[in-house]
Design an enzyme around this catalytic site. Sequence first.
Site, PDB file in Angstrom:
ATOM      1  N   GLY A 273       0.567  -1.039   0.088  1.00 47.26           N
ATOM      2  CA  GLY A 273      -0.091   0.172   0.013  1.00 47.26           C
ATOM      3  C   GLY A 273       0.634   1.119   0.283  1.00 47.26           C
ATOM      4  NE  ARG A 274      -3.255   6.161   1.090  1.00 47.15           N
ATOM      5  CZ  ARG A 274      -4.286   5.540   1.898  1.00 47.15           C
ATOM      6  NH1 ARG A 274      -4.081   5.182   2.919  1.00 47.15           N
ATOM      7  NH2 ARG A 274      -5.362   5.852   0.897  1.00 47.15           N
ATOM      8  CB  ILE A 275       3.348   2.717   4.492  1.00 48.22           C
ATOM      9  CG1 ILE A 275       2.880   2.863   5.083  1.00 48.22           C
ATOM     10  CG2 ILE A 275       4.669   2.241   5.321  1.00 48.22           C
ATOM     11  CD1 ILE A 275       2.575   3.366   6.928  1.00 48.22           C
TER      12      ILE A 275
ATOM     13  CB  SER B 127      -0.071  -6.450  -2.282  1.00 45.76           C
ATOM     14  OG  SER B 127      -0.780  -5.179  -1.286  1.00 45.76           O
TER      15      SER B 127
ATOM     16  CB  ALA C 269       2.182  -4.010  10.816  1.00 41.75           C
ATOM     17  NE  ARG C 270      -2.496  -0.729  14.678  1.00 41.01           N
ATOM     18  CZ  ARG C 270      -1.464   0.216  14.123  1.00 41.01           C
ATOM     19  NH1 ARG C 270       0.055   0.122  13.979  1.00 41.01           N
ATOM     20  NH2 ARG C 270      -1.686   0.863  13.657  1.00 41.01           N
TER      21      ARG C 270
ATOM     22  CD  GLU D 160       2.497  -0.954  20.904  1.00 40.19           C
ATOM     23  OE1 GLU D 160       2.239  -0.085  20.840  1.00 40.19           O
ATOM     24  OE2 GLU D 160       2.913  -2.476  19.674  1.00 40.19           O
TER      25      GLU D 160
ATOM     26  CG  HIS E 234       4.077   1.932  18.312  1.00 38.97           C
ATOM     27  ND1 HIS E 234       2.236   1.214  18.431  1.00 38.97           N
ATOM     28  CD2 HIS E 234       3.338   3.208  17.262  1.00 38.97           C
ATOM     29  CE1 HIS E 234       1.630   1.366  17.187  1.00 38.97           C
ATOM     30  NE2 HIS E 234       1.805   2.448  16.685  1.00 38.97           N
ATOM     31  CB  ILE E 235       9.055   6.242  18.184  1.00 40.26           C
ATOM     32  CG1 ILE E 235      10.226   4.885  17.290  1.00 40.26           C
ATOM     33  CG2 ILE E 235       8.595   6.089  19.553  1.00 40.26           C
ATOM     34  CD1 ILE E 235      11.418   5.659  17.318  1.00 40.26           C
ATOM     35  N   GLY E 236       6.716   4.654  14.864  1.00 36.49           N
ATOM     36  CA  GLY E 236       6.722   4.738  13.087  1.00 36.49           C
ATOM     37  C   GLY E 236       6.612   6.008  13.119  1.00 36.49           C
TER      38      GLY E 236
END
Length: 320
Positions: A157-159, A178, A238-239, A268, A286-288
């Site tokens: 996707g975008r990222i 994807s 991502a997650r 988290e 988690h500083i993306g």
Amino acid sequence: MAKKKVFITYKIPEAGINLLRKNGFSVEVYSKENLITRQELIRNVKDADALISLLTDKIDREIIDKMERCRIIANYAVGFNNIDIDYARNKGIIVTNTPDVLTDSTADLTMTLVLACARRLNEGERIMRQKQFKGWRPELLLGYELKDKIFGIIGMGRIGLAVARRAFAFGCRIIYYSNNKNSEAEKLFNAKKVSLKTLMKSSDIISLHIPLNNKTKTLINSDYLNLMKKTAIFINTARGEVIDENHLISLLKKKKIFAAGFDVYKNEPDINPELVKLDNVVLLPHIGSATVEARSAMAKLAAKNVIAVLTGKKPITPVN
């Protein structure tokens, strides 16, 4: 006539708050350092016309039922798995997120983790801080170059596309898995769409860029993780829940893969204590999207969504 109330569950950059106030809204921000408790959230949403929430705020049916006036939940994040979006829709509440504006910051951080893993930066820095450096050695902290490595992107996707652009600049060969073909990635970076199995087996570097939902939860299971090369680097920005984190840890312990970089975790903010013990991991909190530019843009986008909905216009980035 009373001003419409916007409640924000934690302090966000002033750019968003000021935008709301300039447009005539009453803004109330949860001011404590700790994350808002469930009880405090329920108390504050009762008379709110709009809610700006964090990814850490669980907005379930009980919370939504307490929203007597709320017309929009503007999530200050790209993800929205913290919100029961279907129930919100049934209650006539619009849910929005903040896509696009944190694409570059997250892609930059992804490459930071890749480089940190490939060149064993955390180990080197620890040696220096602990004053254990004894001088140059031919095989001290040998890592890997990125040139000509196969860079596998899960989720184009975008990222994912932004990461492909960066990896291509380092001389990597891009493959991706994807749901949809990404013609731009294929044209610009000669990227090749492959099966997930092929990607996991072939890649020197694997980077995750998929949302968390029912289809992707633990998508990268033990069977897929076992396919990785011994020299592979695995990156997750991502997650945490999209992978079998415990199995990945077991592979890292046994040196079945070279290294892994984490910005997100399964439970988290709690982190598996076994991860902390490992030398071949890089761990970030988690500083993306943690850049001045991205976080300010997120605040403004959340505010613009609220302003649009409360003034009778269409939301800018709706998810439900």
